[in-house]
Design an enzyme around this catalytic site. Sequence first.
Site, PDB file in Angstrom:
ATOM      1  N   GLU A   1       0.803  -1.272  -0.112  1.00  0.00           N
ATOM      2  CA  GLU A   1       0.071   0.057   0.022  1.00  0.00           C
ATOM      3  C   GLU A   1       1.018   1.348   0.052  1.00  0.00           C
ATOM      4  O   GLU A   1       0.571   2.157   0.765  1.00  0.00           O
ATOM      5  CB  GLU A   1      -0.945  -0.251   1.110  1.00  0.00           C
ATOM      6  CG  GLU A   1      -1.909  -1.195   1.184  1.00  0.00           C
ATOM      7  CD  GLU A   1      -2.817  -1.122   2.436  1.00  0.00           C
ATOM      8  OE1 GLU A   1      -2.907  -0.239   3.322  1.00  0.00           O
ATOM      9  OE2 GLU A   1      -3.919  -2.193   2.251  1.00  0.00           O
TER      10      GLU A   1
ATOM     11  N   GLU B   1      -5.926 -10.824  -1.025  1.00  0.00           N
ATOM     12  CA  GLU B   1      -6.568 -10.538   0.254  1.00  0.00           C
ATOM     13  C   GLU B   1      -8.108 -10.546  -0.215  1.00  0.00           C
ATOM     14  O   GLU B   1      -8.986  -9.709   0.405  1.00  0.00           O
ATOM     15  CB  GLU B   1      -6.330  -9.352   0.838  1.00  0.00           C
ATOM     16  CG  GLU B   1      -4.905  -9.310   1.018  1.00  0.00           C
ATOM     17  CD  GLU B   1      -4.468  -8.044   1.783  1.00  0.00           C
ATOM     18  OE1 GLU B   1      -5.080  -7.124   2.318  1.00  0.00           O
ATOM     19  OE2 GLU B   1      -2.981  -7.628   1.842  1.00  0.00           O
TER      20      GLU B   1
ATOM     21  N   ASN C   1       2.446  -5.155  -2.976  1.00  0.00           N
ATOM     22  CA  ASN C   1       1.046  -5.477  -2.911  1.00  0.00           C
ATOM     23  C   ASN C   1       0.007  -4.220  -2.462  1.00  0.00           C
ATOM     24  O   ASN C   1       0.678  -3.439  -1.629  1.00  0.00           O
ATOM     25  CB  ASN C   1       0.888  -6.498  -1.535  1.00  0.00           C
ATOM     26  CG  ASN C   1      -0.338  -6.962  -1.384  1.00  0.00           C
ATOM     27  OD1 ASN C   1      -1.017  -7.837  -2.290  1.00  0.00           O
ATOM     28  ND2 ASN C   1      -1.109  -7.010   0.098  1.00  0.00           N
TER      29      ASN C   1
ATOM     30  N   ASP D   1     -11.914 -10.596  -0.703  1.00  0.00           N
ATOM     31  CA  ASP D   1     -13.327 -10.652   0.240  1.00  0.00           C
ATOM     32  C   ASP D   1     -14.214  -9.792  -0.590  1.00  0.00           C
ATOM     33  O   ASP D   1     -14.036  -8.943  -1.356  1.00  0.00           O
ATOM     34  CB  ASP D   1     -13.196 -10.312   1.439  1.00  0.00           C
ATOM     35  CG  ASP D   1     -12.474  -9.088   2.135  1.00  0.00           C
ATOM     36  OD1 ASP D   1     -12.632  -8.049   1.173  1.00  0.00           O
ATOM     37  OD2 ASP D   1     -12.030  -9.066   3.203  1.00  0.00           O
TER      38      ASP D   1
ATOM     39  N   HIS E   1     -10.386  -6.497  -2.033  1.00  0.00           N
ATOM     40  CA  HIS E   1     -11.400  -6.074  -0.963  1.00  0.00           C
ATOM     41  C   HIS E   1     -12.490  -5.264  -1.837  1.00  0.00           C
ATOM     42  O   HIS E   1     -12.387  -4.264  -2.129  1.00  0.00           O
ATOM     43  CB  HIS E   1     -10.806  -5.401   0.126  1.00  0.00           C
ATOM     44  CG  HIS E   1      -9.635  -5.960   0.867  1.00  0.00           C
ATOM     45  ND1 HIS E   1     -10.018  -7.258   1.914  1.00  0.00           N
ATOM     46  CD2 HIS E   1      -8.287  -5.497   1.049  1.00  0.00           C
ATOM     47  CE1 HIS E   1      -8.748  -7.334   2.280  1.00  0.00           C
ATOM     48  NE2 HIS E   1      -7.823  -6.588   2.037  1.00  0.00           N
TER      49      HIS E   1
HETATM   50  C1  XIL Z   1      -6.011  -5.942   8.290  1.00  0.00           C
HETATM   51  C2  XIL Z   1      -6.415  -7.109   9.526  1.00  0.00           C
HETATM   52  O1  XIL Z   1      -7.283  -7.930   8.995  1.00  0.00           O
HETATM   53  C3  XIL Z   1      -7.090  -6.618  10.518  1.00  0.00           C
HETATM   54  O2  XIL Z   1      -7.096  -7.586  11.570  1.00  0.00           O
HETATM   55  C4  XIL Z   1      -6.047  -5.528  11.470  1.00  0.00           C
HETATM   56  O3  XIL Z   1      -6.582  -4.933  12.190  1.00  0.00           O
HETATM   57  C5  XIL Z   1      -5.759  -4.485  10.499  1.00  0.00           C
HETATM   58  O4  XIL Z   1      -5.112  -5.060   9.091  1.00  0.00           O
HETATM   59  N1  XIL Z   1      -4.873  -4.507   3.726  1.00  0.00           N
HETATM   60  C6  XIL Z   1      -3.978  -5.413   4.048  1.00  0.00           C
HETATM   61  C7  XIL Z   1      -4.182  -6.069   5.511  1.00  0.00           C
HETATM   62  O5  XIL Z   1      -2.810  -5.424   3.432  1.00  0.00           O
HETATM   63  O6  XIL Z   1      -2.876  -6.232   6.014  1.00  0.00           O
HETATM   64  C8  XIL Z   1      -5.103  -5.483   6.205  1.00  0.00           C
HETATM   65  O7  XIL Z   1      -5.219  -6.436   7.343  1.00  0.00           O
HETATM   66  C9  XIL Z   1      -6.516  -5.237   5.544  1.00  0.00           C
HETATM   67  C10 XIL Z   1      -6.123  -4.275   4.510  1.00  0.00           C
END
Ligand code: XIL
Length: 357
Positions: A163, A268, A204, A270, A240
């Site tokens: 990020e 990641e 990522n 969802d 996401h």
């Molecule tokens: C999130 C976790 O799921 C949470 O439990 C934590 O509090 C914060 O981080 N992008 C990412 C992940 O790269 O590391 C993040 O994970 C979600 C968004």
Amino acid sequence: MKTYFFYILAVGFTAAACSKKTSQGGTTVQPPPVAVDTMLYKMMPFKMGASVNVNLMKTNASYNGVVTKEYNSITAENAMKFGALHPAQNTFFWTDADYLVDYALSNGKRVHGHTLNWYTSLPSWVTNFSGDSTAWEDLLKTHIQTVVTHFKGKVSSWDVVNEAFNDDGTLRNSIWVQHLGPDYIARCFQYARQADSAVLLFYNDYGHEYSSAKRTAIANMIANFKSRGIPIDGIGLQFHITYTQSDANISTAINMAAATGLKVHIAELDVRLNDAKDQGLVLTQTLADQQAAKYKYVVKAYNTIVPAAQQYGITTWNVGDADSWVPGWLKAPDYPLPFDRNYLRKPAYRAIIEGAK
Ligand code: XIL
């Protein structure tokens, strides 16, 4: 194909025999007609992963059982982040991450490391650190190289930088940019490569599906790294996404990633349902089916667009709806994952398998 033959046989049997319904927020969703002994990863042409929570792995047998049965790749949801691994300048805490790595290796699962560098999840000793640029560079390098060396030979790949860009394509004004300048990203990759010549190195990020400026900035960075000989092996699309995200946007993001020539990880995944933040949202059959259709599209687009040699796999961000970070993030109930809160399969589960056919 033998597995497929048994799958067809078992589908009819299971659908008839199974009367258990998925219970979500007071409503019921029909479980998908998939044989109980199906293992998700065995149905997929590429690795199928989940991010996992160490505490749930240790204390919840259903959670641990689903991870063990259904997935062949794992990512630590939080246990390998800076604050978790490196709580004080001279203290590393390996216990939780080692537990996951030992579990994965003794169960034949790949481990994807997440993440060596991020703008957040930093311990206060870093956010309060005062030092000149040499001291900051040393902090960055020491963290990356200590962590990569610790897991050398056990972790297959790392999200080296996570990020780093804003949605408008500019570089995020993180603590790292402030102290080390914009080229710190390239140096993170070089430090990781120095510590392990074999581990795969990923960049990522999120938002490739909705921001053309951001995905272009990332593609430009990758092209620049290649021209300068900066090591990079893969691109992670977090994905996401909301169930209303368009199929065209999903394809565009995957196309851009495939065009880099790097390995592509949907890292990641969802599929959330409640951007309207309805505080009373329940999972209806209709919503579960719409969510399943989006999961299927993502898998299908990935499998169709990304050449096999570049398919690093798809990882969902946790396992069951009760474990998802989405409700906490958006402050509204949601049901973003392929398993419900009782670890029963949702329609999305079957959709993932269908998307890979
Ligand atoms: C999130 C976790 O799921 C949470 O439990 C934590 O509090 C914060 O981080 N992008 C990412 C992940 O790269 O590391 C993040 O994970 C979600 C968004």
